[in-house]
Design an enzyme around this catalytic site. Structure first.
Site, PDB file in Angstrom:
ATOM      1  N   LYS A  22       0.893  -1.128  -0.030  1.00  0.00           N
ATOM      2  CA  LYS A  22      -0.048  -0.050   0.082  1.00  0.00           C
ATOM      3  C   LYS A  22       0.742   1.162   0.099  1.00  0.00           C
ATOM      4  CE  LYS A  22      -1.639   1.869   4.052  1.00  0.00           C
ATOM      5  NZ  LYS A  22      -1.355   3.181   4.098  1.00  0.00           N
ATOM      6  N   ASN A  23       1.736   1.102   0.689  1.00  0.00           N
ATOM      7  CA  ASN A  23       2.670   2.576   1.022  1.00  0.00           C
ATOM      8  C   ASN A  23       3.896   2.709  -0.091  1.00  0.00           C
ATOM      9  OD1 ASN A  23       1.451   2.967   3.289  1.00  0.00           O
ATOM     10  ND2 ASN A  23       2.853   2.317   4.840  1.00  0.00           N
ATOM     11  N   ARG A  94      -3.922  10.086   4.244  1.00  0.00           N
ATOM     12  CA  ARG A  94      -2.826  11.251   4.376  1.00  0.00           C
ATOM     13  C   ARG A  94      -1.807  10.960   3.016  1.00  0.00           C
ATOM     14  NH1 ARG A  94       0.642  14.267   7.574  1.00  0.00           N
ATOM     15  NH2 ARG A  94       2.766  13.842   6.910  1.00  0.00           N
ATOM     16  N   ASP A 118      -4.726   8.543   9.139  1.00  0.00           N
ATOM     17  CA  ASP A 118      -4.925   7.853  10.367  1.00  0.00           C
ATOM     18  C   ASP A 118      -4.827   8.880  11.509  1.00  0.00           C
ATOM     19  OD1 ASP A 118      -4.715   5.527   8.909  1.00  0.00           O
ATOM     20  OD2 ASP A 118      -2.698   4.865   9.410  1.00  0.00           O
ATOM     21  N   ASP A 307       4.400   0.482  11.782  1.00  0.00           N
ATOM     22  CA  ASP A 307       3.235  -0.208  11.260  1.00  0.00           C
ATOM     23  C   ASP A 307       3.352  -1.632  11.755  1.00  0.00           C
ATOM     24  OD1 ASP A 307       2.607   1.958  10.175  1.00  0.00           O
ATOM     25  OD2 ASP A 307       3.058   1.542   8.086  1.00  0.00           O
TER      26      ASP A 307
END
Ligand code: UD1
Length: 429
Positions: A22-23, A94, A118, A307
């Site tokens: 995802k990141n 974000r 978040d 995370d």
């Protein structure tokens, strides 16, 4: 809105495949804006954040086609782009801030709502903006928007980050690749997702040295061309499965994952008593007994990932012994602990330390996910809690976990997606 209902007790056993990070993919979608034409991204997870980013770059002028089954995104980028990223999308995620770099590089101006995302800390933008100013941009902020403009082309600069911020490193990279001259970003973040972004940029024609180190040297080029790129596997999802195997005393092969991106986390699982074996396409985690407690200190990569901190708190909550978990990146990242305590965990917070005393067992209850990883942690705790756990607000989990429920079911978990009960509790009474 949906919730997950979990009946704890079953070990996770079997094999699971991990898709792209995802990141990384969210930023790669922003990177695509840097080149006119069609960019293709493969190994894309089917998660909500990809849809949100698709909408955002769609509003900026790109045409996005997402083949979910194939995990493939085709992004067509026109010659002209819009300059404004609106609050209604940016507040959901974000990572929207990652369009700042490409927009100022392509248009010389970007008008971006200040992000939400978040609820895990203040997550400022000062380093992104200070770096752009050193490259010649003028930055102002009003009415909840940041306006960055560089009527002349951005110029290379020497930038020293106070902290190896992932987001700031990405913004500055994306701004620097087409700037005039050479930009040096020192104390840069070194996460595998940053390496992935650098690789895609290089494939598009960018000049970047020092990839994977804390000094990135970017030699500006006049323009980039579109490319095809395969996203790096999601190490946080892989790490979540690894903790899932350990906490349930199960045996899981995690495929399409890179174990070297998880060296410290897998070392911690070994210290907790797990057997970890690696192969070229992934790794296996087996746990025969109750885990032992492990101390954790979160740090920028290659340190222990923040995370994965909530998942390890869940593990420590049922482990034998007492552990100290120290969070160094996000000040509000322990907020979810109150939910874990509702499941019977014994966790005491002192500033940025959590003292976790392992309990023999947790006890199922209704709980609320407060962010993506907190949600994952509550699911893991629910898998070992006695009786029924209902995790609500699972839209947070949907933001970042592809195929979570079907994969958990395949591994033997007793879990299902249900509409959120009106009282937030068990619909069975
Ligand atoms: C990214 C990840 C997030 C991960 C984090 C780890 C995405 C979408 N998110 O977040 O999952 O937990 O990296 O580092 O990729 N900070 C400032 N000023 C700045 C920039 C950051 O004070 O200009 C602070 C933040 O408030 C935070 C810390 O630095 O306390 C880390 O932020 P950063 O590394 O930038 O994380 P993100 O890119 O937001």
């Amino acid at each position: 809105m949906d919730a997950f209902r979990i009946r704890g007790g079953a070990p996770l056993v079997g094999e699971v495949r991990v898709r792209g990070a995802k990141n990384s993919v969210l930023k790669l979608m922003a990177v695509a804006l840097l080149a006119e034409g069609r960019t293709t991204i493969t190994n894309v997870p089917d998660i909500m954040d990809v849809d949100t980013m698709g909408q955002l770059i769609g509003r900026l002028g790109a045409t996005v086609a997402f083949d979910r089954a194939a995990g493939r995104l085709d992004i067509d980028v026109p010659a002209e782009l819009e300059q404004r990223a609106d609050y209604d999308l940016v507040r959901q995620m974000r990572a929207s801030i990652s369009v700042l770099g490409p927009l100022i590089a392509r248009l010389g101006v970007a008008d971006i709502a200040l992000p939400g995302g978040d609820a895990i800390g203040s997550r400022g933008l000062d380093m992104h903006l200070a770096g752009l100013e050193l490259m010649g941009a003028k930055v102002t902020s009003q009415h909840g928007y940041v306006l960055a403009s560089a009527p002349e082309r951005l110029r290379g600069a020497n930038i020293w980050l106070d902290f190896p911020s992932v987001g700031a490193t990405e913004t500055l990279l994306m701004a620097a690749v087409t700037a005039d001259g050479t930009t040096v970003v020192d104390n840069a973040a070194r996460e595998p997702e940053i390496v992935d972004i650098c690789r895609m940029l290089v494939a598009m024609g960018a000049g970047i040295d020092g990839i994977g180190t804390s000094t990135l040297i970017v030699t500006g080029v006049p323009e980039l061309s579109p490319t095809t790129h395969h996203v790096v596997p999601d190490r946080i999802v892989a790490g979540t499965w690894a903790v899932g195997a350990a906490i349930t005393q199960g045996d899981v092969w995690i495929r399409d994952a890179v174990s070297s991106h998880l060296d410290i986390a897998l070392g911690k699982l070994t210290a907790a008593g797990a057997e970890v074996s690696t192969e070229s396409d992934g790794f296996r985690v087996r746990m025969g007994d109750r885990p032992a407690s492990v101390d954790i200190v979160t740090l920028p990569y290659p340190g222990f990932a923040t995370d994965l901190q909530p998942q390890f708190i869940a593990l420590n909550a049922v482990a034998g012994g007492v552990s100290m978990v120290t969070e160094n990146l996000f000040e509000s990242r322990f907020k979810f602990v109150n939910e874990l305590v509702r499941l019977g965990a014994d966790v005491r917070i002192e500033g940025h330390h959590a003292l976790v005393t392992g309990r023999e067992r947790l006890s199922g209850a209704p709980v609320v996910a407060t962010d993506i990883r907190a949600g994952a942690s509550l699911v893991l705790a629910g898998l070992v809690a006695e009786g029924e756990t209902i995790v609500s607000e699972v839209h947070h989990i949907d933001r970042g976990y592809d195929s979570f429920i079907p994969d958990l079911q395949r591994l033997g978990a007793d879990i299902e997606r249900i509409p959120t009960p009106a009282d937030g509790g068990s619909p069975l009474g």
